[in-house]
Scaffold this motif. Structure first.
Motif, mmCIF file in Angstrom:
data_model
loop_
_atom_site.group_PDB
_atom_site.id
_atom_site.type_symbol
_atom_site.label_atom_id
_atom_site.label_comp_id
_atom_site.label_asym_id
_atom_site.label_seq_id
_atom_site.Cartn_x
_atom_site.Cartn_y
_atom_site.Cartn_z
ATOM 1 N N PRO A 60 0.824 -1.226 0.000
ATOM 2 C CA PRO A 60 0.000 0.000 0.000
ATOM 3 C C PRO A 60 0.852 1.269 0.000
ATOM 4 O O PRO A 60 0.556 2.226 -0.723
ATOM 5 C CB PRO A 60 -0.817 -0.126 1.294
ATOM 6 N N ARG A 61 1.914 1.283 0.787
ATOM 7 C CA ARG A 61 2.769 2.460 0.848
ATOM 8 C C ARG A 61 3.485 2.671 -0.483
ATOM 9 O O ARG A 61 3.628 3.806 -0.950
ATOM 10 C CB ARG A 61 3.780 2.282 1.986
ATOM 11 N N LEU A 62 3.925 1.586 -1.114
ATOM 12 C CA LEU A 62 4.633 1.710 -2.379
ATOM 13 C C LEU A 62 3.704 2.255 -3.460
ATOM 14 O O LEU A 62 4.129 3.060 -4.297
ATOM 15 C CB LEU A 62 5.188 0.348 -2.794
ATOM 16 N N ALA A 63 2.446 1.856 -3.433
ATOM 17 C CA ALA A 63 1.489 2.394 -4.396
ATOM 18 C C ALA A 63 1.290 3.890 -4.193
ATOM 19 O O ALA A 63 1.177 4.659 -5.163
ATOM 20 C CB ALA A 63 0.151 1.659 -4.273
ATOM 21 N N GLU A 64 1.269 4.341 -2.936
ATOM 22 C CA GLU A 64 1.128 5.772 -2.656
ATOM 23 C C GLU A 64 2.355 6.542 -3.152
ATOM 24 O O GLU A 64 2.222 7.629 -3.742
ATOM 25 C CB GLU A 64 0.969 5.988 -1.148
ATOM 26 N N VAL A 65 3.538 5.988 -2.914
ATOM 27 C CA VAL A 65 4.764 6.649 -3.356
ATOM 28 C C VAL A 65 4.796 6.749 -4.877
ATOM 29 O O VAL A 65 5.165 7.780 -5.449
ATOM 30 C CB VAL A 65 5.998 5.905 -2.824
ATOM 31 N N PRO A 81 16.141 -8.839 -0.178
ATOM 32 C CA PRO A 81 14.684 -8.728 -0.041
ATOM 33 C C PRO A 81 14.265 -7.322 0.380
ATOM 34 O O PRO A 81 14.962 -6.645 1.137
ATOM 35 C CB PRO A 81 14.362 -9.756 1.051
ATOM 36 N N HIS A 82 13.135 -6.884 -0.149
ATOM 37 C CA HIS A 82 12.533 -5.578 0.122
ATOM 38 C C HIS A 82 13.294 -4.423 -0.535
ATOM 39 O O HIS A 82 13.043 -3.260 -0.212
ATOM 40 C CB HIS A 82 12.393 -5.326 1.631
ATOM 41 N N THR A 83 14.207 -4.737 -1.458
ATOM 42 C CA THR A 83 14.821 -3.692 -2.269
ATOM 43 C C THR A 83 13.788 -3.176 -3.271
ATOM 44 O O THR A 83 13.005 -3.944 -3.835
ATOM 45 C CB THR A 83 16.042 -4.228 -3.028
ATOM 46 N N VAL A 84 13.787 -1.869 -3.498
ATOM 47 C CA VAL A 84 12.914 -1.255 -4.503
ATOM 48 C C VAL A 84 13.811 -0.648 -5.579
ATOM 49 O O VAL A 84 14.723 0.123 -5.274
ATOM 50 C CB VAL A 84 12.004 -0.175 -3.887
ATOM 51 N N LEU A 85 13.548 -1.017 -6.828
ATOM 52 C CA LEU A 85 14.338 -0.520 -7.958
ATOM 53 C C LEU A 85 13.482 0.410 -8.798
ATOM 54 O O LEU A 85 12.331 0.084 -9.126
ATOM 55 C CB LEU A 85 14.834 -1.676 -8.821
ATOM 56 N N LEU A 86 14.037 1.564 -9.163
ATOM 57 C CA LEU A 86 13.362 2.478 -10.087
ATOM 58 C C LEU A 86 13.978 2.286 -11.460
ATOM 59 O O LEU A 86 15.190 2.450 -11.647
ATOM 60 C CB LEU A 86 13.522 3.931 -9.631
ATOM 61 N N ILE A 87 13.138 1.914 -12.442
ATOM 62 C CA ILE A 87 13.590 1.537 -13.776
ATOM 63 C C ILE A 87 12.992 2.492 -14.797
ATOM 64 O O ILE A 87 11.784 2.777 -14.768
ATOM 65 C CB ILE A 87 13.176 0.085 -14.096
ATOM 66 N N ARG A 88 13.812 2.993 -15.717
ATOM 67 C CA ARG A 88 13.350 3.899 -16.751
ATOM 68 C C ARG A 88 12.505 3.157 -17.784
ATOM 69 O O ARG A 88 12.590 1.928 -17.899
ATOM 70 C CB ARG A 88 14.540 4.567 -17.445
ATOM 71 N N PRO A 89 11.745 3.870 -18.604
ATOM 72 C CA PRO A 89 10.954 3.203 -19.644
ATOM 73 C C PRO A 89 11.781 2.427 -20.657
ATOM 74 O O PRO A 89 11.267 1.497 -21.284
ATOM 75 C CB PRO A 89 10.210 4.365 -20.316
ATOM 76 N N ASP A 90 13.067 2.790 -20.853
ATOM 77 C CA ASP A 90 13.903 2.041 -21.787
ATOM 78 C C ASP A 90 14.620 0.878 -21.131
ATOM 79 O O ASP A 90 15.466 0.229 -21.751
ATOM 80 C CB ASP A 90 14.913 2.963 -22.476
ATOM 81 N N GLY A 91 14.303 0.591 -19.861
ATOM 82 C CA GLY A 91 14.830 -0.590 -19.195
ATOM 83 C C GLY A 91 16.126 -0.396 -18.446
ATOM 84 O O GLY A 91 16.646 -1.360 -17.881
ATOM 85 N N HIS A 92 16.668 0.811 -18.416
ATOM 86 C CA HIS A 92 17.916 1.051 -17.690
ATOM 87 C C HIS A 92 17.607 1.493 -16.266
ATOM 88 O O HIS A 92 16.682 2.273 -16.017
ATOM 89 C CB HIS A 92 18.769 2.075 -18.420
ATOM 90 N N LEU A 93 18.394 0.980 -15.344
ATOM 91 C CA LEU A 93 18.146 1.192 -13.918
ATOM 92 C C LEU A 93 18.534 2.601 -13.497
ATOM 93 O O LEU A 93 19.653 3.050 -13.760
ATOM 94 C CB LEU A 93 18.935 0.164 -13.109
ATOM 95 N N VAL A 94 17.613 3.290 -12.825
ATOM 96 C CA VAL A 94 17.913 4.607 -12.274
ATOM 97 C C VAL A 94 18.659 4.461 -10.958
ATOM 98 O O VAL A 94 19.677 5.105 -10.707
ATOM 99 C CB VAL A 94 16.622 5.427 -12.074
ATOM 100 N N HIS A 96 11.495 3.804 0.545
ATOM 101 C CA HIS A 96 12.070 5.060 1.015
ATOM 102 C C HIS A 96 11.551 6.175 0.115
ATOM 103 O O HIS A 96 12.079 6.421 -0.978
ATOM 104 C CB HIS A 96 13.591 4.971 0.977
ATOM 105 N N ALA A 97 10.507 6.860 0.570
ATOM 106 C CA ALA A 97 9.817 7.838 -0.275
ATOM 107 C C ALA A 97 10.746 8.948 -0.746
ATOM 108 O O ALA A 97 10.758 9.303 -1.930
ATOM 109 C CB ALA A 97 8.613 8.417 0.471
ATOM 110 N N GLU A 98 11.532 9.513 0.163
ATOM 111 C CA GLU A 98 12.404 10.618 -0.211
ATOM 112 C C GLU A 98 13.488 10.155 -1.185
ATOM 113 O O GLU A 98 13.831 10.875 -2.138
ATOM 114 C CB GLU A 98 13.039 11.237 1.039
ATOM 115 N N GLY A 99 14.034 8.964 -0.961
ATOM 116 C CA GLY A 99 15.055 8.456 -1.867
ATOM 117 C C GLY A 99 14.516 8.208 -3.261
ATOM 118 O O GLY A 99 15.155 8.544 -4.258
#
Length: 563
Positions: A491-496, A517-530, A537-540
């Motif tokens: 639920p928190r991840l959906a809010e973020v 475990p519990h790592t969150v990855l932000l991935i660009r639309p072209d598939g490269h990792l941000v 971690h909302a601020e991160g």
């Protein structure tokens, strides 16, 4: 806002228009030709990343339109030097006319792309609000003015856009010369691509055979130097009369087929051309609101490298950036913290192609066919041909330092800075292959994922439309989705995700290489990792998203000063 203007209706221009349509950005594609896609000897080897990109664009029959190789072999004289098995990840060898037709067919499914044939660009102007282009019909001379928010020149090696922008295109005009033929024939190594160095028949120093669909083969011969190098960029597949026509070509085809089969088999010669492998890199990929992509921005083809594959990566990289700039409101000024989003395209793609060109310059002296004392001397100084053969395989297969998906600079926004130099890390490997899967800038692996509605999918199939927030949650494959979708971090991840300054979708995976475990990855639309955070971690995640989009302030729609 005005649509994006794409100049050139080759595979790169069509792919860019389709990619922008996935982001709800309208485009006008200006095609100098009539829209026909004649058959010819041009072809491309697609890696897993470019094949997945085409599938996301709607060209879903790429695999059936291509030939899949089971293995790739390198021979020298009468001995096999290297064999690469491809059963786990077969290479797709696709005729370019089929690729172009497939992308044109995909265009019929979207009203956001307007394809305009017989439109030759003759004038270009840009201002604070957009780009104006004047085209001329080459048949009747009628002229039309077009208005767009941005413009991308995908109009080939002789790019009119690049010339109108006065962007230099320096490089080496003749690195290699090859004759190419498409032949219908039964060879004694079906499903196998082969490169033969110093074959036992007379007349050739290097020949290769690559399977195509429907019982066809693409045959290549490396030609000796001797023709004056062109002073202007040339079509990489232009025909030079007297080399690939008449008795010269027929004798070459017959000698090669006889050498491989033991006797001359029945064959049909369907098409032939001859091309010069050039190494050129545009001085800039961006000038204000105008960009270059594909052959208009770079040329490389030595050692079997695939310039078209890198052109598709240009389109994938640029589409999401233009989409963000197109959808978000303009702001006065520029120079957001972390660098400009649109400048990131040039920094990343020009840096990646430049690294490939440097790798060729370093490697070519080790791989050129030599004879007699020259070959002996090179073996003593730099090692045997067998030692360097994996580098030839990289070029032919689109892998490693000469063709694999690049890792972009560590800065998520792609600001100018350190670009990984692709030095050899072993037999055919590159630095990008040695980076961990959680390093910013790498292409993420294709993994099974679950969406917020519980639907199962593959990670690469979800790329293209939005950023992705990927949660590593062991056990999700075992438990029913109804037990974990509303529990834990979800639920928190959906809010973020909803609060991020970029559109984002939440996905879950059971495991990710190198991620706890519990790592969150932000991935660009072209598939490269941000980047990654531990936990939600909302601020991160907000900081990573801001870096990816060029800074926390609203994106500047106005062009930055041309360099």
């Amino acid at each position: 806002m005005d649509p994006v203007i794409v100049v050139g209706a080759g595979p790169v221009g069509l792919a860019l228009a389709l990619a922008l349509a996935r982001h709800d950005v309208p485009t006008i594609v200006l095609d100098e030709g009539t829209g026909l896609c004649p058959e010819g000897p041009r072809s491309v080897v697609l890696g897993s990343d470019t094949a997945a990109f085409l599938a996301r664009l709607g060209y879903t029959r790429a695999a059936s339109d291509a030939a899949q190789w089971d293995s790739f072999a390198i021979w020298r004289r009468r001995q096999e030097v290297l064999r690469v098995g491809l059963a786990a990840s077969p290479a797709l060898h696709l005729p370019q006319h089929r690729l172009q037709r497939g992308l044109r067919d995909a265009l019929t499914g979207t009203p956001l792309v307007r394809l305009t044939p017989l439109s030759r660009v003759v004038e270009l102007e840009q201002d604070h609000d957009g780009v104006s282009v004047r085209t001329r019909n080459p048949q009747d001379g009628t002229e039309t003015w077009w208005r767009g928010s941005h413009l991308v020149g995908c109009d080939g090696a002789r790019s009119a856009v690049r010339k109108l922008l006065k962007i230099r295109f320096p490089g080496r005009p003749a690195v290699d010369r090859h004759a190419v033929a498409t032949v219908r024939v039964d060879l004694p190594f079906p499903g196998e691509a082969r490169l033969h160095r110093e074959p036992p028949w007379r007349g050739d120093r290097e020949a290769s055979a690559r399977p195509l669909p429907d019982g066809l083969w693409r045959l290549d011969w490396r030609l000796p130097p001797g023709r004056p190098a062109p002073t202007e960029p040339v079509d990489p597949h232009a025909t030079w009369p007297g080399i690939v026509t008449g008795d010269t070509l027929l004798s070459r085809v017959q000698a090669t087929l006889t050498g491989w089969c033991g006797e001359l088999p029945r064959y049909d010669l369907l098409a032939a051309a001859d091309h010069t492998a050039q190494q050129r890199l545009a001085a800039r990929f961006r000038s204000g609101r105008c960009f270059l992509a594909g052959d208009a921005a770079h040329l490389h083809g030595a050692l079997g490298m695939q310039n078209l594959a890198d052109g598709l990566r240009d389109a994938d990289n640029l589409a999401w950036r233009l989409a963000l700039a197109w959808h978000l409101p303009p702001a006065a000024g520029s120079g957001q913290p972390g660098g400009s989003l649109l400048d990131g395209y040039e920094a990343e793609r020009r840096g990646a192609v430049g690294a490939r060109l440097r790798a060729v310059d370093q490697t070519m002296p080790l791989l050129r066919p030599l004879r007699g004392w020259q070959q002996t001397r090179r073996s003593l100084l730099t090692g045997s041909f067998r030692k360097h053969a994996p580098l030839l395989a990289d070029g032919q297969l689109g892998t490693g330092r000469f063709g694999g998906a690049p890792a972009y600079p560590a800065a998520p926004s792609g600001v100018p800075g350190r670009v990984p130099v692709q030095r050899g890390g072993g037999r055919g490997t590159s630095l990008t292959e040695l980076l961990p899967a959680t390093a910013p800038g790498v292409l993420v692996p294709d993994l099974p994922v679950l969406a917020m509605d519980g639907a199962a999918d593959q990670l690469h199939a979800r790329l293209g439309a939005t950023f992705l927030l990927l949660l590593v949650a062991p056990g999700t494959a075992v438990w029913s989705a109804q037990h974990w979708l509303g529990a834990g971090l979800m639920p928190r991840l959906a809010e973020v995700a909803a609060a991020l300054p970029v559109p984002a979708e939440v996905l879950v995976t059971e495991d990710y290489p190198g991620a706890a475990p519990h790592t969150v990855l932000l991935i660009r639309p072209d598939g490269h990792l941000v980047g990654t955070t531990q936990g939600c971690h909302a601020e991160g995640l907000q900081a990573l998203a801001n870096d990816a989009r060029g800074g926390p302030a609203p994106l500047a729609g106005a062009p930055e000063p041309a360099a």
